[in-house]
Design a protein around this motif. Structure first.
Motif: not given
Length: 490
Positions: A218-220, A313-316, A320-322, A417-422
């Motif tokens: 999801l992050f990417r 970029e790295t997931q901090p 994903f949510y955090a 996943t794109f429509p949901f992420l949008l």
């Protein structure tokens, strides 16, 4: 598998949409009209930006690019390239890739280059020197300056390096490229940007961006979708020659402007005086400070849609949510801290479309929240089937929008996943903005400890925190009252 996912998605849209009927639409006419007006407003604004972006990319930009190259060749001016890169807590493997590309670009600069590397760690200094000696830049008219600094923040690093460059007395024909230490620049970047500055009205420019995230998930997907959206918005604003941000990952400036003492001071010590919060010193958001300085001084800022940098970029945080929360709080905080003072500039000075786009950054907070809230109220008061109809509408419109923006970017397809992420980015982003809007004093870097909120607050800080809660509740209370009235609950 991808095809089946899309078929399943559209099947769900059809199933949910099948509940729609004349009787259902007539159950809550006021709420339906309200949702329709909000949708019309947002979709019209989106269509305007998409149309402007298409015209810019296919017609306006190619013409401007050709004219700029011809103008630059006629001028005969020398244009030295200054290249400033800040590195802090960057993995060595990323540093190697990034600086090899930077030195290659410096070696290709027609009129020579000066590279200033701002570093904290001695290991970075040694590695960068080794990379320089092994690169074509070491055998070209390229000078390397490494500025070893204490870890006091990116703003201090930028200001100190800009003062180093200022001592070289750059002319109005010289350019300055500023990039983050995790950003790989194109080898021909100087050749691409120098002609743009042959127009004396141009103060800076920024380019398209890509992201390198090794792990799928999801992050990417979220980042790739953000950059797809960014391309459209930047192209739309590029038509007006005033983008809404000079991205910190990589942007270029007229070197004589970027070494102006007032410019450097704003980068290092930017702030706003807020009626309730008092003086808010900017810790993050240096790209907004440079943007505002150029905007208020009447300079144009160009966009190059066919030049692309790539950032590692790295997931901090683990989830994903955090990660999305910590990043959006920083991004939107930077935007909103500058948004208010930008709105005070005259539309006649910065252009009406630019001014309206800045205003829309605030208006969109509430229109985005109002839509689903109104739909939920209508469902509670009249018919729960309205929720199914609204979800179907959201799924369909986001699918269409994602199709358009990915096609604009040149993608042949997209993850489901794109429509949901949008929609997540739109709704969750609006909620984050509404939270940050009343807490502009809260700032924190992802990789650096710059938290502006002390662990043990003073009495004054507790009063300010309480007032922020009060303002948030008051605003949402009035929004709720308005929506209840519109939905027929009052």
């Amino acid at each position: 598998m991808l095809v089946f996912a899309h078929i399943a998605y559209l099947s769900v849209v059809m199933i949910l949409g099948s509940v729609m009927s004349k009787d259902l639409l007539g159950a809550a006419p006021a709420a339906i009209i309200g949702i329709g007006l909000l949708g019309t407003w947002r979709y019209t604004w989106g269509a305007i930006n998409f149309s402007r972006a298409f015209w810019f990319r296919t017609v306006a930009h190619p013409r401007r690019k050709a004219a700029a190259r011809a103008r630059f060749e006629r001028s005969g001016h020398l244009s030295h390239a200054y290249m400033l890169m800040t590195s802090y807590m960057i993995a060595p493997e990323t540093t190697i890739v990034v600086y090899r590309a930077l030195f290659q670009a410096a070696a290709q600069a027609r009129d020579g280059a000066t590279v200033v590397a701002s570093v904290v760690d001695g290991a970075d200094e040694r590695l960068i020197r080794q990379l320089f000696e092994a690169s074509p830049a070491a055998r070209a008219p390229v000078k390397l300056i490494i500025d070893r600094i204490p870890a006091t923040g990116k703003r201090d690093a930028l200001a100190r390096s800009l003062r180093i460059i200022a001592r070289h007395y750059p002319t109005q024909h010289d350019v300055l490229l500023i990039a983050d230490g995790d950003t790989t620049v194109p080898h021909d970047i100087i050749e691409e940007i120098v002609p743009v500055f042959s127009d004396p009205k141009i103060g800076a420019l920024t380019t398209d961006e890509a992201v390198a995230i090794p792990d799928q998930g999801l992050f990417r997907d979220w980042f790739e979708l953000r950059f797809d959206q960014r391309q459209i918005m930047m192209c739309s604003m590029g038509l007006s020659k005033r983008v809404l941000t000079l991205t910190g990952r990589m942007s270029a400036f007229r070197a004589s402007l970027a070494t102006n003492p007032d410019f450097i001071e704003q980068v290092q010590s930017d702030y706003i005086d807020h009626l309730r919060l008092g003086r808010v010193n900017f810790l993050t958001g240096d790209d907004k400070s440079t943007w505002f300085w150029l905007l208020k001084n009447g300079y144009q800022m160009a966009y190059l849609p066919d030049v692309r940098s790539q950032s590692a970029e790295t997931q901090p945080l683990p989830t994903f949510y955090a990660s999305a929360r910590v990043l959006t709080v920083r991004w939107f905080g930077n935007m909103l801290r500058t948004n208010g003072r930008a709105l005070k500039l005259s539309p006649l000075r910065i252009g009406f479309f630019t001014w309206w786009s800045i205003l829309d950054q605030r208006v969109s907070i509430w229109t985005t929240i109002a839509g689903p809230a109104l739909a939920l109220m209508a469902a509670l008061f009249y018919d729960v089937a309205l929720i199914a109809a609204y979800v179907a509408w959201i799924m369909l419109t986001r699918y269409i929008y994602v199709t358009l923006i990915t096609a604009f970017r040149g993608r042949l397809g997209f993850p489901i996943t794109f429509p949901f992420l949008l929609y997540f980015s739109q709704l969750y982003g609006a909620l984050i903005k509404s939270f940050v809007l009343f807490r502009l004093d809260r700032q924190k870097w992802t990789r650096q400890s710059t938290n502006a909120v002390a662990a043990r607050q003073t009495t004054g800080q507790r009063v300010i925190a309480a007032s922020s809660i009060y303002m948030t509740c008051l605003t949402f209370g009035w929004l709720l009252v308005g929506l209840l009235y519109l939905a027929g609950g009052l």
